[in-house]
Design a protein around this motif. Structure first.
Motif, PDB file in Angstrom:
ATOM      1  N   PRO A  10       0.827  -1.193   0.000  1.00 51.08           N
ATOM      2  CA  PRO A  10       0.000   0.000   0.000  1.00 51.08           C
ATOM      3  C   PRO A  10       0.869   1.253   0.000  1.00 51.08           C
ATOM      4  O   PRO A  10       1.840   1.349   0.720  1.00 51.08           O
ATOM      5  CB  PRO A  10      -0.774  -0.121   1.317  1.00 51.08           C
ATOM      6  N   ARG A  12       1.413   5.302   0.394  1.00 55.06           N
ATOM      7  CA  ARG A  12       0.897   6.576   0.889  1.00 55.06           C
ATOM      8  C   ARG A  12       0.887   7.547  -0.276  1.00 55.06           C
ATOM      9  O   ARG A  12       1.648   7.405  -1.228  1.00 55.06           O
ATOM     10  CB  ARG A  12       1.783   7.089   2.011  1.00 55.06           C
ATOM     11  N   ARG A 188       9.265   3.511   4.151  1.00 54.15           N
ATOM     12  CA  ARG A 188       8.050   4.210   4.613  1.00 54.15           C
ATOM     13  C   ARG A 188       6.805   3.665   3.931  1.00 54.15           C
ATOM     14  O   ARG A 188       5.724   3.718   4.473  1.00 54.15           O
ATOM     15  CB  ARG A 188       8.169   5.703   4.340  1.00 54.15           C
ATOM     16  N   ARG A 189       6.978   3.171   2.706  1.00 50.46           N
ATOM     17  CA  ARG A 189       5.810   2.824   1.901  1.00 50.46           C
ATOM     18  C   ARG A 189       5.034   1.619   2.411  1.00 50.46           C
ATOM     19  O   ARG A 189       3.914   1.397   1.994  1.00 50.46           O
ATOM     20  CB  ARG A 189       6.216   2.601   0.449  1.00 50.46           C
ATOM     21  N   VAL A 190       5.658   0.836   3.263  1.00 47.32           N
ATOM     22  CA  VAL A 190       4.910  -0.300   3.796  1.00 47.32           C
ATOM     23  C   VAL A 190       4.202   0.073   5.100  1.00 47.32           C
ATOM     24  O   VAL A 190       3.523  -0.748   5.681  1.00 47.32           O
ATOM     25  CB  VAL A 190       5.832  -1.515   4.037  1.00 47.32           C
ATOM     26  N   LEU A 191       4.403   1.308   5.514  1.00 47.40           N
ATOM     27  CA  LEU A 191       3.758   1.738   6.760  1.00 47.40           C
ATOM     28  C   LEU A 191       2.385   2.304   6.467  1.00 47.40           C
ATOM     29  O   LEU A 191       2.127   2.804   5.380  1.00 47.40           O
ATOM     30  CB  LEU A 191       4.624   2.798   7.448  1.00 47.40           C
ATOM     31  N   PRO A 192       1.478   2.253   7.431  1.00 46.04           N
ATOM     32  CA  PRO A 192       0.136   2.784   7.200  1.00 46.04           C
ATOM     33  C   PRO A 192       0.149   4.291   7.048  1.00 46.04           C
ATOM     34  O   PRO A 192       0.992   4.973   7.616  1.00 46.04           O
ATOM     35  CB  PRO A 192      -0.632   2.393   8.465  1.00 46.04           C
TER      36      PRO A 192
END
Lengths: 193, 196
Positions: A10, A12, A188-192
């Motif tokens: 996902p 951001r 960062r991109r795998v963080l919500p």
């Protein structure tokens, strides 16, 4: 970690992330510019006469004015927008090229001031996306090569070798900065959101 | 700054996730130094030492790169030792080439860059100060004129500037990641992705 390994995760919103990159990261560019200013002031201490001092003072004062403005905005938590940071970085390149051409110590390749480009190119690559960083690194390399060739290669092949060495390491600064930028973004991109 | 996200890569968490940057920076050093050593080569005795040091770095880096590719990064002490070896090799090559007149000081820039984004602030500071001090001493001792000592000072300032910018950015990114990870189970997902 491969920076592209998490492309399917996902994501951001890219625009917001780019704005955050600029918001948080531009302090690196500001610090790099302060370093150039401090080094310039050190060289002004060695100026031999008033004319030389004037020539050395003008670009340093210009960079200081820009950096006071940008650092002030950063302190107020209202950092400059992308266009302004880009313009300031292009101004850095123009001023540093002028310094390499006009300051004492020999114009072009003979000038010891090309080292100012290293932190500037690196800091830019930490803040802007890879395409911008590549363009900026290329522009810096082309500007330096042009100034050096314009001033002339006094010692033939050995000067050419020096020029290529400097261009290779300068490009490496942009490439490594961009690599680290991509690595951080991938994390960062795998963080919500 | 300890980067928590690094712990599941097999590192102790002391090193942040910059091992790959160190490895690539060292390949830049190896490839460029070898290429430039063979272009207008120095006298044979000097060239032998250059080639020996560069090949040693290449062998060490091959091992470290292999570990990174297998997602089993080398122990921290190996990474710290290898980075110290980089700086020692650059300094030794500089010294061999006469100190101040040598162009090799520019290899400090990518080496210090990698250290600044990979190591904690304290370690990065120690390595940078060591490199800058070594170069300052060699440069000052071998500069032909007093005025050129100022050039050495400017070079040292720029090397230090790269370290400050890189480490400051690493701290900013660490804080951003920590803030984001506090909001959800992202790190656990990242770990799962890596295991997969």
């Amino acid at each position: 970690m491969n920076p592209t390994a998490y492309a399917s995760a996902p994501v951001r919103e890219t625009a917001a992330e780019a704005a955050e990159d600029l918001f948080f990261g531009q302090v690196a560019i500001i610090y790099a510019r302060w370093a150039v200013i401090v080094a310039g002031i050190v060289m002004i201490l060695a100026a031999g006469n008033a004319g030389q001092l004037t020539i050395e003072l003008v670009p340093i004062v210009l960079l200081m004015a820009v950096n006071f403005f940008l650092h002030g905005r950063h302190f107020m938590e209202r950092p400059a927008n992308r266009l302004l940071v880009l313009l300031a970085s292009l101004l850095d390149l123009a001023v540093l090229s002028a310094i390499v051409l006009t300051w004492p110590g020999g114009p072009g390749l003979g000038s010891p001031y090309f080292v100012f480009l290293y932190p500037v190119v690196f800091a830019f690559a930490l803040v802007f996306p890879p395409a911008y960083a590549a363009a900026f690194g290329l522009l810096a390399a082309v500007a330096y090569a042009s100034v050096s060739l314009f001033a002339g290669l006094q010692h033939g092949p050995s000067d050419l070798k020096s020029l290529v060495m400097r261009l290779v390491t300068l490009s490496a600064m942009a490439a490594l900065g961009t690599f680290y930028w991509r690595q951080q973004r991938a994390r960062r991109r795998v963080l919500p959101a | 700054m300890v980067n928590r996200a690094n712990t599941f890569f097999g590192g102790s968490g002391e090193l942040s996730q910059g091992q790959e940057v160190i490895v690539y920076a060292r390949w830049v050093l190896v490839a460029a130094a070898m290429g430039f050593a063979l272009w207008l080569p120095a006298p044979l005795a000097q060239l032998r030492v250059q080639a020996f040091l560069i090949l040693l770095l290449a062998i060490g880096n091959f091992f470290l790169h292999a570990q990174v590719l297998r997602r089993r990064p080398a122990p921290d002490w190996v990474v710290y030792g290898a980075s110290a070896a980089d700086l020692v090799a650059i300094t030794a090559l500089l010294w061999i080439q006469g100190g101040y007149p040598s162009e090799l000081y520019i290899f400090y820039f990518p080496a210090v860059l990698a250290i600044s984004v990979a190591f904690s602030t304290e370690h990065a500071a120690v390595y940078t100060i060591s490199a800058v001090s070594a170069y300052a001493v060699i440069g000052a001792l071998t500069a032909p004129f007093d005025a050129e000592v100022l050039t050495v000072v400017v070079r040292c300032l720029m090397i230090a500037a790269v370290a400050v910018c890189g480490n400051q950015y690493q701290r900013i990114e660490g804080a951003r990641l920590a803030r984001l990870s506090a909001a959800g189970p992202g790190l656990a997902r990242l770990e799962e992705e890596i295991k997969r």
